[in-house]
Write a protein that holds these residues in place. Structure first.
Motif, PDB file in Angstrom:
ATOM      1  N   TYR A  20      -6.386  12.580  -5.864  1.00  0.00           N
ATOM      2  CA  TYR A  20      -6.584  12.400  -4.423  1.00  0.00           C
ATOM      3  C   TYR A  20      -5.551  13.237  -3.683  1.00  0.00           C
ATOM      4  O   TYR A  20      -4.356  13.018  -3.832  1.00  0.00           O
ATOM      5  N   GLU A  21      -6.036  14.168  -2.898  1.00  0.00           N
ATOM      6  CA  GLU A  21      -5.131  15.000  -2.088  1.00  0.00           C
ATOM      7  C   GLU A  21      -4.356  14.103  -1.114  1.00  0.00           C
ATOM      8  O   GLU A  21      -3.176  14.307  -0.865  1.00  0.00           O
ATOM      9  N   ASP A  22      -5.048  13.070  -0.632  1.00  0.00           N
ATOM     10  CA  ASP A  22      -4.429  12.080   0.262  1.00  0.00           C
ATOM     11  C   ASP A  22      -5.063  10.734  -0.101  1.00  0.00           C
ATOM     12  O   ASP A  22      -6.198  10.475   0.267  1.00  0.00           O
ATOM     13  N   GLY A  23      -4.325   9.943  -0.859  1.00  0.00           N
ATOM     14  CA  GLY A  23      -4.913   8.713  -1.378  1.00  0.00           C
ATOM     15  C   GLY A  23      -4.066   7.485  -1.091  1.00  0.00           C
ATOM     16  O   GLY A  23      -2.920   7.589  -0.630  1.00  0.00           O
ATOM     17  N   VAL A  24      -4.651   6.327  -1.361  1.00  0.00           N
ATOM     18  CA  VAL A  24      -3.943   5.058  -1.152  1.00  0.00           C
ATOM     19  C   VAL A  24      -4.042   4.232  -2.444  1.00  0.00           C
ATOM     20  O   VAL A  24      -5.124   4.029  -2.994  1.00  0.00           O
ATOM     21  N   LEU A  25      -2.889   3.761  -2.900  1.00  0.00           N
ATOM     22  CA  LEU A  25      -2.826   2.837  -4.030  1.00  0.00           C
ATOM     23  C   LEU A  25      -2.471   1.465  -3.477  1.00  0.00           C
ATOM     24  O   LEU A  25      -1.444   1.304  -2.817  1.00  0.00           O
ATOM     25  N   ALA A  49       0.839  -1.191   0.000  1.00  0.00           N
ATOM     26  CA  ALA A  49       0.000   0.000   0.000  1.00  0.00           C
ATOM     27  C   ALA A  49       0.878   1.246   0.000  1.00  0.00           C
ATOM     28  O   ALA A  49       1.855   1.318   0.745  1.00  0.00           O
ATOM     29  N   PHE A  50       0.517   2.190  -0.871  1.00  0.00           N
ATOM     30  CA  PHE A  50       1.287   3.430  -1.003  1.00  0.00           C
ATOM     31  C   PHE A  50       0.354   4.605  -0.773  1.00  0.00           C
ATOM     32  O   PHE A  50      -0.662   4.735  -1.456  1.00  0.00           O
ATOM     33  N   ASP A 104      -6.269  -0.454   7.651  1.00  0.00           N
ATOM     34  CA  ASP A 104      -5.326   0.078   8.634  1.00  0.00           C
ATOM     35  C   ASP A 104      -4.228   0.862   7.908  1.00  0.00           C
ATOM     36  O   ASP A 104      -3.383   0.284   7.233  1.00  0.00           O
ATOM     37  N   LEU A 105      -4.258   2.171   8.050  1.00  0.00           N
ATOM     38  CA  LEU A 105      -3.316   3.035   7.315  1.00  0.00           C
ATOM     39  C   LEU A 105      -1.860   2.771   7.681  1.00  0.00           C
ATOM     40  O   LEU A 105      -0.951   3.130   6.926  1.00  0.00           O
ATOM     41  N   ALA A 106      -1.653   2.141   8.808  1.00  0.00           N
ATOM     42  CA  ALA A 106      -0.276   1.847   9.234  1.00  0.00           C
ATOM     43  C   ALA A 106       0.416   0.888   8.266  1.00  0.00           C
ATOM     44  O   ALA A 106       1.637   0.783   8.251  1.00  0.00           O
ATOM     45  N   GLN A 107      -0.381   0.198   7.455  1.00  0.00           N
ATOM     46  CA  GLN A 107       0.211  -0.719   6.459  1.00  0.00           C
ATOM     47  C   GLN A 107       0.874   0.020   5.301  1.00  0.00           C
ATOM     48  O   GLN A 107       1.588  -0.578   4.501  1.00  0.00           O
ATOM     49  N   CYS A 108       0.582   1.322   5.198  1.00  0.00           N
ATOM     50  CA  CYS A 108       1.044   2.063   4.016  1.00  0.00           C
ATOM     51  C   CYS A 108       2.492   2.505   4.118  1.00  0.00           C
ATOM     52  O   CYS A 108       2.964   2.874   5.187  1.00  0.00           O
ATOM     53  N   MET A 152     -10.746   4.592   2.523  1.00  0.00           N
ATOM     54  CA  MET A 152     -10.011   3.430   3.032  1.00  0.00           C
ATOM     55  C   MET A 152     -10.303   3.218   4.522  1.00  0.00           C
ATOM     56  O   MET A 152     -10.479   2.082   4.966  1.00  0.00           O
ATOM     57  N   ILE A 153     -10.356   4.326   5.273  1.00  0.00           N
ATOM     58  CA  ILE A 153     -10.649   4.211   6.708  1.00  0.00           C
ATOM     59  C   ILE A 153     -12.058   3.645   6.902  1.00  0.00           C
ATOM     60  O   ILE A 153     -12.270   2.730   7.701  1.00  0.00           O
TER      61      ILE A 153
END
Ligand code: GUN
Ligand code: ZN
Length: 446
Positions: A31-36, A8-9, A58-62, A52-53
């Motif tokens: 996305y100003e703040d996104g996850v790929l 996850a990025f 879990d954003l900690a995976q990014c 995603m939330i």
């Protein structure tokens, strides 16, 4: 989502789903703040952090890059791997430049070891510039094409390339024959076309260096193998055009030389196309053939200004390219900046969203690679870059004053180059990393 194969990025993310409309934002996915999310080297999904939330991620995976812009890798639709050393050779226009600099340099590729080393160096330069796919001319020596495919396969890159075919009007040592070029092309196609992420492009250099017999064979090969590409040069320079006329007196015009041998079509990319007649423009559109716009090369070799509006109005498929070593930079950002200036000189315009679209999804579409790369549609191959928007004092200064995305991207397009490429990923794997912000290494003495 705990599988080890998922990465996850998190960053600012920009990609395109279609030709962008700056007025409405259609075609732009930002996305100003996104996850790929990447799974087994392919895009699994893309979403905002909020989404995603909500989904319990879990954003900690990014891997988190708060300062960076994440985009699809750049695509270069016309470049010569054997011309890295030709870049910035002084003072000539096309035909003298070929004779004085380019042909002697390409002769070195008769040496297998030299070719292998040059292929590796070339791919490193592409990755350093954030370019993850390209349509590449090798040289007349089949082993140089072999060396290129080998190097690209080793790095698992999606590449289109082919052996240059030239059987006349060049130094004897650089010529093939219709027979040897057919034999070599067939062997290379059977060895490499659709192997890993590789595609073969028939590559007659340009009309002056191919006999009618060789162009006829090229047309036959084009029909013999499904999914092949064809690349060559077209209408770049007035002396070149006059020369073609004298060599092919029966042809209606330059494009017609290629047309007669069945070389036009959706998978055909013609470099330059600067001085075309209305008939040629209409015929390119009718056959869905593509033009590779090479602004740094066109300016450097004094070849001319591409009338982009005219080609677009006629419905000609356009892509953007560096044309190194006639071109002066491997950077698609630099190339877009020069494209902008070429259009300005003609009262035309290049919006930054359009420019960045061209360097990614636009070129993927123009090269018929959009089933694989070009944006972050789920299932596509995860070739992407992380851009540092302020790697220099000048860019930091300019970016501090930008107030919206368009301005940010325009400053990036006009001032950016390889220094903006912080990281390049190929199928989700890190393939290049710039060790520190360039500015961090600079010191000013009071
Ligand atoms: N026309 C024929 N060969 C070449 C080449 O290597 N570079 C450019 N720019 N034009 C060409
Ligand atoms: Zn070229």
């Amino acid at each position: 989502m705990s599988s080890q194969d998922i990465s996850a990025f998190r960053a600012r993310i920009l990609h395109f789903t279609d030709v962008p409309d700056p007025a409405t934002g259609r075609g732009v996915d930002y996305y100003e703040d996104g996850v790929l999310l990447v799974e087994h080297g392919r895009v699994k999904s893309i979403a905002s952090v909020e989404t995603m939330i909500e989904q319990g991620f879990d954003l900690a995976q990014c891997q988190y890059f708060p300062e960076h812009l994440l985009m699809p890798g750049f695509i270069d639709s016309h470049i010569h791997y054997a011309q890295t050393d030709v870049i910035a050779s002084y003072g000539e226009q096309l035909l003298d430049w070929l004779n004085d600099y380019t042909f002697p340099t390409e002769l070195q590729f008769a040496d297998k070891g030299f070719a292998a080393q040059a292929a590796d160096q070339f791919l490193k330069l592409l990755l350093e510039n954030g370019t993850t796919s390209a349509m590449v001319y090798t040289t007349v020596f089949a082993q140089s094409t072999e060396a290129f495919f080998k190097a690209a396969a080793k790095r698992n890159l999606r590449m289109i390339a082919g052996k240059v075919m030239m059987d006349r009007n060049a130094p004897e040592t650089l010529l093939d024959t219709p027979e040897t070029s057919e034999r070599d092309c067939r062997a290379l196609i059977e060895g490499w076309h659709h192997t890993k992420r590789l595609h073969y492009a028939l590559t007659p250099r340009f009309a002056p260096t191919s006999s009618p017999v060789q162009l006829k064979i090229t047309g036959q090969l084009y029909r013999d193998y499904p999914g092949l590409y064809m690349q060559t040069h077209l209408s770049e320079n007035p002396q070149e055009i006059a020369w073609v006329k004298s060599l092919y007196p029966d042809a209606t015009d330059y494009l017609d030389v290629y047309d007669r041998f069945g070389l036009l079509g959706q998978r055909s990319i013609f470099g330059h196309g600067l001085h075309l007649s209305d008939r040629e423009v209409a015929r390119l559109a009718q056959t869905q053939s593509g033009i590779a716009f090479c602004p740094t090369s066109n300016l450097f070799l004094g070849s001319g200004l591409l009338d982009v509006q005219r080609l677009e109005d006629a419905g000609v498929r356009l892509s953007i390219a560096t044309d190194v070593g006639g071109g002066t930079s491997f950077s698609l950002l630099r190339t877009l900046a020069e494209a902008y200036k070429v259009l300005q000189l003609q009262g035309q315009n290049l919006h930054p969203l359009k420019g960045l679209y061209m360097a990614t999804l636009g070129n993927a579409r123009a090269l018929q690679l959009d089933a694989y790369v070009g944006n972050f549609a789920p299932g596509k191959e995860a070739d992407f870059i992380l851009l540092d928007l302020a790697p220099t004092l000048l860019q930091q200064n300019r970016q501090q004053k930008t107030t919206d995305l368009n301005e940010t991207l325009f400053a990036l397009m006009m001032l950016g180059d390889e220094q903006n490429i912080a990281r390049t990923y190929v199928m989700g794997k890190l393939a290049f990393r710039r060790s520190s912000r360039a500015q961090g290494d600079l010191q000013w003495m009071e």
